[in-house]
Motif scaffolding. Structure first.
Motif, PDB file in Angstrom:
ATOM      1  N   ASN A 183       0.552  -0.972   0.259  1.00  0.00           N
ATOM      2  CA  ASN A 183      -0.021  -0.510   0.031  1.00  0.00           C
ATOM      3  C   ASN A 183       1.014   0.566  -0.219  1.00  0.00           C
ATOM      4  O   ASN A 183       0.518   2.448  -1.081  1.00  0.00           O
ATOM      5  CB  ASN A 183      -0.994   0.189   0.982  1.00  0.00           C
ATOM      6  CG  ASN A 183      -1.639  -0.797   0.921  1.00  0.00           C
ATOM      7  OD1 ASN A 183      -2.711  -1.018  -0.125  1.00  0.00           O
ATOM      8  ND2 ASN A 183      -2.885  -0.886   2.175  1.00  0.00           N
ATOM      9  N   VAL A 184       2.060   1.146   0.753  1.00  0.00           N
ATOM     10  CA  VAL A 184       3.156   1.879   0.684  1.00  0.00           C
ATOM     11  C   VAL A 184       3.192   2.660  -0.173  1.00  0.00           C
ATOM     12  O   VAL A 184       3.649   3.504  -1.600  1.00  0.00           O
ATOM     13  CB  VAL A 184       4.481   2.217   1.231  1.00  0.00           C
ATOM     14  CG1 VAL A 184       5.261   3.169   1.767  1.00  0.00           C
ATOM     15  CG2 VAL A 184       3.677   2.234   3.355  1.00  0.00           C
ATOM     16  N   LEU A 185       3.807   1.717  -1.330  1.00  0.00           N
ATOM     17  CA  LEU A 185       4.593   1.572  -3.004  1.00  0.00           C
ATOM     18  C   LEU A 185       3.352   2.121  -3.971  1.00  0.00           C
ATOM     19  O   LEU A 185       3.191   2.310  -4.646  1.00  0.00           O
ATOM     20  CB  LEU A 185       4.633   0.298  -3.242  1.00  0.00           C
ATOM     21  CG  LEU A 185       6.256  -0.021  -2.175  1.00  0.00           C
ATOM     22  CD1 LEU A 185       6.770  -1.534  -2.313  1.00  0.00           C
ATOM     23  CD2 LEU A 185       7.435   1.258  -2.231  1.00  0.00           C
ATOM     24  N   ARG A 186       2.289   2.070  -3.419  1.00  0.00           N
ATOM     25  CA  ARG A 186       1.155   2.159  -4.489  1.00  0.00           C
ATOM     26  C   ARG A 186       0.631   2.895  -4.797  1.00  0.00           C
ATOM     27  O   ARG A 186       0.860   3.743  -5.889  1.00  0.00           O
ATOM     28  CB  ARG A 186      -0.510   1.195  -3.696  1.00  0.00           C
ATOM     29  CG  ARG A 186      -1.246   1.116  -4.618  1.00  0.00           C
ATOM     30  CD  ARG A 186      -2.568   0.336  -3.721  1.00  0.00           C
ATOM     31  NE  ARG A 186      -3.907   1.078  -3.985  1.00  0.00           N
ATOM     32  CZ  ARG A 186      -4.740   0.154  -2.826  1.00  0.00           C
ATOM     33  NH1 ARG A 186      -4.620  -0.261  -1.796  1.00  0.00           N
ATOM     34  NH2 ARG A 186      -6.114   0.265  -3.705  1.00  0.00           N
ATOM     35  N   ASN A 187       0.219   4.090  -3.640  1.00  0.00           N
ATOM     36  CA  ASN A 187      -0.029   5.300  -4.020  1.00  0.00           C
ATOM     37  C   ASN A 187       1.415   6.276  -3.593  1.00  0.00           C
ATOM     38  O   ASN A 187       1.135   6.606  -2.614  1.00  0.00           O
ATOM     39  CB  ASN A 187      -1.621   6.079  -3.406  1.00  0.00           C
ATOM     40  CG  ASN A 187      -1.531   7.661  -3.551  1.00  0.00           C
ATOM     41  OD1 ASN A 187      -0.746   8.234  -4.025  1.00  0.00           O
ATOM     42  ND2 ASN A 187      -3.061   7.416  -3.473  1.00  0.00           N
TER      43      ASN A 187
END
Lengths: 227, 409
Positions: free
Chosen positions: B11-15
């Protein structure tokens, strides 16, 4: 054996100064192995009823029992455990976690239970829904039908007592919808209880029992011979 | 459990844009604290070393009772020549001692015939003092040498106030150790800058025999000891105290820290300012992190509903967001520390000159210390703030109603 028992449940919502009665004095008993369809127009209370059965919403009055366990006075944590162990969900929009692969999406509910054999079970469940070759695909690499199959695998991987499906074929083309329904019917024949909320005619023809809701009340409860 | 860490990381890397915004907030906070912490450390260190190497030494040895009663009966509390020899012998045998030098303190009046100014003076050994007082700079004339039997170094402020010149003769008036009044002529050989304006306005340094003549004594007030490492001060004091006790020598020792009240006051002030700035910086960073985490909760409301429907507890949802915050805190803090080190080195190398601080008589270039305690404490603070700032958004996420959260798709 009863897997769902609703005793005189009602659900009220406040809308400004007025009160909306989404469900009124509903009594319902669902036995293991049923393929039950809730039908009714929009606003009839289908989704509210599914949410209450799925321990995602609370009845304003009345008593709810899932797999013999009363939900009424349970804490949120205990309701979560009931959802983990006894209920599987299939949603209209699939609701897969976009950051996880198909395999990981199916593993996730098992991981919440701390299951150490989650990978093997998830691979088996994906093979059961015909997606053995797509386990490492992310949701955005799958078609609508494939995503719904992953959602079905995710729902059945924990071997729940009931699978609740809210309009599971609404976002699929008719051919895919038919294949998904056939898959669910096969699973039902293996003993899994399904409760649907749908308008889809094909689903209605497959149902063993059809309950028609209108204005939050059960109008008809029709038991059918298995199709 | 492992899935939580994986989902949080993904999730950190997603947005990326949102994560970059959060990382920036953490990094700016961490960089500010690394730079300011390093600056405060360099100021404190500079001031401490300046005081040690201009006046105090690392430790001073006196006859027992000197600091309490020496001003009442000075002749009774002076160290004799035999004391000097014995103590010097003991101190020089200790590892880490660079030098030991005697001083005889006096006070009095310095006059040029027209004007008299109250002074404090030291009789010194110029050769040793030149090594000890490396932070003192000669601003006019030249240093004092042993052969300058009547030579004197004047603090720059005193030199200016008497409107004197190098080579001028002045009269130094003082009371002797037994209370009589005595006067000697001194020849100004130079002006000095100790870095502390108040000291420069009153200080005079003359050769020790000259000061002893002025005071009618052959004793000395104290022995000043310089060590190779300031951190060894307490160890050396402990060793000396043990030896003095064993040899039954009636002596007392004071460390530079006990003699540097002004230093402690300034350090306390710096720490107060640093603490205040730290709170403001962390508060701003926390607000920014909380804002972006709140955005994440709003963006992922349907997803939170799905996870809850699958059986995740409220605790699991909270932990999911706090784990994301923890990752952001780690990445942000590590990057912040690295950029902080780069910037600190850049600023130190650039040698920007600071304005002269109040009470000081010298300007100096900005130096920013890279101190490990500051770095790891700041990094941990960055992680801590990221997690703390995310508690409210995580709590909000955990309290979403499942059916409503899923409907918000």
């Amino acid at each position: 054996m009863e897997v769902v028992k609703l005793n005189n449940i009602s659900r009220f919502f406040s809308l400004g100064n007025s009160q909306v009665n989404a469900l009124k004095n509903v009594n319902l008993s669902v036995n293991k192995g049923e393929f039950l369809v809730l039908k009714g127009s929009s606003g009839s209370g289908k989704s509210t009823l599914l949410n209450i059965i799925g321990a995602m919403d609370e009845a304003s009055t009345g008593e709810v029992e899932i797999a013999g366990k009363p939900l009424n006075k349970l804490s949120d944590a205990k309701k979560s455990k009931i959802r983990q162990k006894h209920i599987g969900f299939i949603f209209q929009s699939f609701n897969l976690l976009p950051v996880l692969t198909a395999l990981e999406n199916v593993q996730y509910p098992l991981s919440l239970q701390g299951d150490k054999n989650s990978k093997n079970k998830a691979i088996k469940a994906l093979a059961q829904v015909g997606l053995a070759d797509f386990i490492h695909h992310r949701p955005n690499q799958l078609s609508g039908g494939q995503m719904q199959r992953v959602a079905i695998a995710r729902a059945l991987v924990t071997q729940p007592d009931i699978i609740l499906a809210d309009e599971p074929t609404a976002n699929l083309d008719s051919v895919t919808a038919k294949s998904i329904m056939e898959l669910m019917k096969q699973l039902n024949q293996q003993g899994i209880t399904f409760i649907f909320a749908t308008h889809h005619e094909f689903v209605l023809t497959q149902a063993s029992r059809i309950i028609e809701l209108k204005d939050g009340q059960i109008m008809h409860d029709k038991q059918k011979a298995a199709a | 459990m492992l899935f939580r860490y994986k989902i949080a990381l993904l999730n950190v890397l997603r947005n990326r844009r949102r994560s970059v915004l959060t990382l920036l907030a953490i990094q700016v906070g961490v960089i500010s604290l690394v730079l300011f912490g390093g600056f405060v450390a360099s100021m404190s260190d500079g001031m401490r070393e300046n005081m040690i190497r201009s006046e105090l030494g690392h430790l001073q040895i006196y006859k027992k009772g000197f600091n309490q009663y020496g001003h009442i009966e000075p002749e009774k509390y002076l160290l004799s020549q035999s004391d000097l020899t014995q103590i010097t012998h003991i101190v020089e045998a200790i590892t880490g001692v660079e030098l030991i030098t005697p001083r005889l303190d006096f006070s009095g009046l310095l006059t040029n015939g027209n004007q008299s100014i109250a002074i404090v003076g030291n009789g010194i050994n110029p050769d040793k003092e030149a090594l000890l007082s490396s932070a003192i700079t000669i601003t006019q004339g030249e240093d004092l040498f042993p052969q300058d039997s009547d030579g004197a170094l004047l603090g720059q402020g005193l030199f200016n106030a008497l409107n004197t010149k190098v080579g001028d003769y002045l009269t130094l008036l003082s009371s002797t150790t037994d209370g009589a009044v005595n006067a000697v002529d001194i020849k100004v050989v130079g002006a000095i800058n100790t870095g502390v304006r108040d000291v420069d306005n009153r200080l005079i340094r003359i050769n020790l025999p000259h000061a002893q003549d002025l005071q009618f004594t052959d004793g000395i007030s104290r022995l000043v000891v310089l060590l190779s490492e300031t951190d060894n001060t307490q160890v050396v004091i402990k060793q000396l105290n043990e030896i003095f006790e064993k040899e039954k020598l009636p002596l007392e020792i004071k460390s530079w820290s006990q003699l540097a009240d002004y230093y402690h006051e300034v350090v306390k002030l710096f720490e107060g300012v640093f603490g205040f700035i730290k709170v403001i910086v962390l508060f701003i960073a926390a607000l920014s992190i909380a804002n972006t985490m709140m955005m994440a909760v709003m963006e992922r409301t349907p997803e939170i509903g799905s996870i809850r429907a699958l059986g995740a507890t409220r605790y699991e949802i909270m932990m999911l967001f706090l784990t994301e915050a923890f990752y952001l805190g780690i990445f942000g803090s590590v990057l912040g520390v690295l950029f902080g080190i780069l910037l600190a080195n850049g600023i130190t190398l650039a040698e920007f000159i600071m304005p002269t601080p109040p009470g000081s008589s010298q300007s100096y270039p900005i130096r920013i210390f890279i101190e490990w305690p500051v770095l790891w404490q700041t990094a941990i603070t960055g992680i801590f703030v990221a997690v703390i700032a995310s508690i409210y958004p995580a709590f909000k996420a955990s309290r979403l109603l499942i059916n409503q959260a899923m409907r918000s798709a």
